[in-house]
Design an enzyme around this catalytic site. Sequence first.
Site, PDB file in Angstrom:
ATOM      1  CE  LYS A 279      -3.882  -1.825   2.747  1.00 14.19           C
ATOM      2  NZ  LYS A 279      -4.951  -1.605   1.765  1.00 14.19           N
ATOM      3  NE  ARG A 353     -10.894  -9.763  -1.916  1.00 15.82           N
ATOM      4  CZ  ARG A 353     -11.248  -8.843  -2.788  1.00 15.82           C
ATOM      5  NH1 ARG A 353     -11.609  -9.184  -4.018  1.00 15.82           N
ATOM      6  NH2 ARG A 353     -11.260  -7.566  -2.452  1.00 15.82           N
TER       7      ARG A 353
HETATM    8  N1  BES Z   1      -8.050  -3.760   4.408  1.00 18.56           N
HETATM    9  C1  BES Z   1      -8.226  -3.344   3.078  1.00 18.56           C
HETATM   10  C2  BES Z   1      -9.530  -2.594   2.841  1.00 18.56           C
HETATM   11  C3  BES Z   1      -9.680  -1.261   3.512  1.00 18.56           C
HETATM   12  C4  BES Z   1      -9.309  -0.097   2.850  1.00 18.56           C
HETATM   13  C5  BES Z   1     -10.246  -1.171   4.758  1.00 18.56           C
HETATM   14  C6  BES Z   1      -9.507   1.119   3.465  1.00 18.56           C
HETATM   15  C7  BES Z   1     -10.422   0.058   5.368  1.00 18.56           C
HETATM   16  C8  BES Z   1     -10.054   1.197   4.720  1.00 18.56           C
HETATM   17  C9  BES Z   1      -8.228  -4.570   2.132  1.00 18.56           C
HETATM   18  O1  BES Z   1      -7.464  -5.652   2.536  1.00 18.56           O
HETATM   19  C10 BES Z   1      -7.708  -4.107   0.818  1.00 18.56           C
HETATM   20  O2  BES Z   1      -6.602  -3.657   0.780  1.00 18.56           O
HETATM   21  N2  BES Z   1      -8.536  -4.194  -0.204  1.00 18.56           N
HETATM   22  C11 BES Z   1      -8.159  -3.766  -1.500  1.00 18.56           C
HETATM   23  C12 BES Z   1      -8.699  -4.755  -2.494  1.00 18.56           C
HETATM   24  C13 BES Z   1      -8.184  -4.563  -3.884  1.00 18.56           C
HETATM   25  C14 BES Z   1      -6.713  -4.909  -3.960  1.00 18.56           C
HETATM   26  C15 BES Z   1      -8.986  -5.449  -4.800  1.00 18.56           C
HETATM   27  C16 BES Z   1      -8.762  -2.393  -1.745  1.00 18.56           C
HETATM   28  O3  BES Z   1      -9.876  -2.132  -1.288  1.00 18.56           O
HETATM   29  O4  BES Z   1      -8.103  -1.574  -2.357  1.00 18.56           O
HETATM   30 ZN    ZN Z   2      -5.423  -5.483   1.918  1.00 16.31          ZN
END
Ligand code: BES
Ligand code: ZN
Length: 499
Positions: A279, A353
């Site tokens: 990230k 997931r």
């Molecule tokens: N934990 C994150 C989702 C999240 C983002 C929670 C912001 C709270 C605030 C999750 O694991 C994630 O990173 N999801 C990705 C999925 C994508 C790679 C398909 C996302 O939402 O960007």
């Molecule tokens: Zn994530």
Amino acid sequence: MKVTAIHSPLKKISADMYAAFTFQDAELFKQSIKQLQDDFASALSDAILLKDFSGKENETLLLYSHNKKIPRLLLVGLGESEKFTLEKLRRASATAAKQGKKLKSATLIIQFPEVKHALKESVEEISVALTEGALLSLYKYDKYISKEKNEKQLQKIFLLALAQNQITEITKGITAGTILAEATIHARNLQNAPGSEIFPETLANNAYAVARKNGFSATIFDKRKIQQLGMGGVIAVSKGSEKEPRFIILEYGKQFKNKGTVALVGKGVTFDTGGISIKPAANMAEMKMDMSGAAAVIGTFQAIAQLKVKKHVVGLIPSVENMPSGSAVKPGDIIRHYNGKTSEVDNTDAEGRLILADALSYAEKFKPEVVIDLATLTGACVVALGHYATGMMGNDDQIMDTLTKAGEKTYERVWQLPMFDEYEKLIKSDVADVKNVGGRWAGAITAAFFLKKFIGNYQWVHLDIAGTAILEEDQPYTPKGGSGVGVRLLVEFLQQWKK
Ligand code: BES
Ligand code: ZN
Ligand code: ZN
């Protein structure tokens, strides 16, 4: 903080602050003002003449009283009685408590409001709301802040009944409200704790301690056991971290099994760096709260055990830390999950997931009638609904209906997103049974379709709490940070479901 119900003539009471609620409606306003003026502050008439206070929602007026035993009078507006709701009362109670805290009043009396004509809820339910609003609003995550010794602070809140015969009901409400607020605060503390303190092992220890203290059972699987069972998602996501994974199983109310089992599944990613698909740096610290689903499940168990809810409930928490390293899972890797299905890892940041897949298929073992999972699953859900509604998807309208009603009552509102067939093809993989990302659009929905591939023979609802669990700004009785969302919602759901 303790809340207590009292009934007593005013002259016998002393306290540092007295909070009273007033509607804006002309007649109701006049009545309450007249009484308060006689009892506390003649200056009130000047304030009213100057139009400094008219009972509007969120409006407050602080006056110094001629009653030497209760030096401060705080008026809190409730707005128009026709538009009044339980949530407005929660917020008004929060306003009173926060003002008491700010002025370092050791004791605060909250006058039980005359709201019979404006609310359909019982005295007990009104007392729950008053207690929740006050206790939740006083929360601050200050464990790591050095404190000044002997600093004066709010210590006690009294709910002053209108009549002696209300005391029993008010006391019941205070008890339930306190249990719900404390369980929500337990969840908030877990969320707000840094990743250095809460990682899979310590999260499991915490769940275990809550179980011991409240008389329900907890079983913890370590890495070896997880591997043995073939929970490939949990193993894969945890591979990059020095912290070993855990799989936590909670169980409450076995004696109610004949009425059906509800399983609650919570995402327990104790820190989500994104892994190899790392990230960006901005706001990454928030990802210490990527275990908010797990926190909600643990808090819910604490509350239902204390409230003695008559339901068999199983809690399942897969817990990992998602880190990049030489041993981390990589894009292109293929995982075999607990139920034997495979998934292609296209993005290691879609890790939630992957671990939920194992938990959802493991849930089948308990033959549940209903499975509800809670997860800070997608940024896309935050884009869609912001911080005021949890995204809800699933395959059962009755459960979703009950959750919607529970959400309105507790104000932990949920909003359904569609699971139209067309979305499913977005997560098709060329090399495995399913791919862990679905491209740019409808990210919250494609995530739900991924989960759906792993559910067993039960009715299922997925709650994406990414926006509602992690707050960037204060809400009326919820400071920014971890909100503890899900606890009050699930407890209400469990109390209402097939009652
Ligand atoms: N934990 C994150 C989702 C999240 C983002 C929670 C912001 C709270 C605030 C999750 O694991 C994630 O990173 N999801 C990705 C999925 C994508 C790679 C398909 C996302 O939402 O960007
Ligand atoms: Zn994530
Ligand atoms: Zn995550």
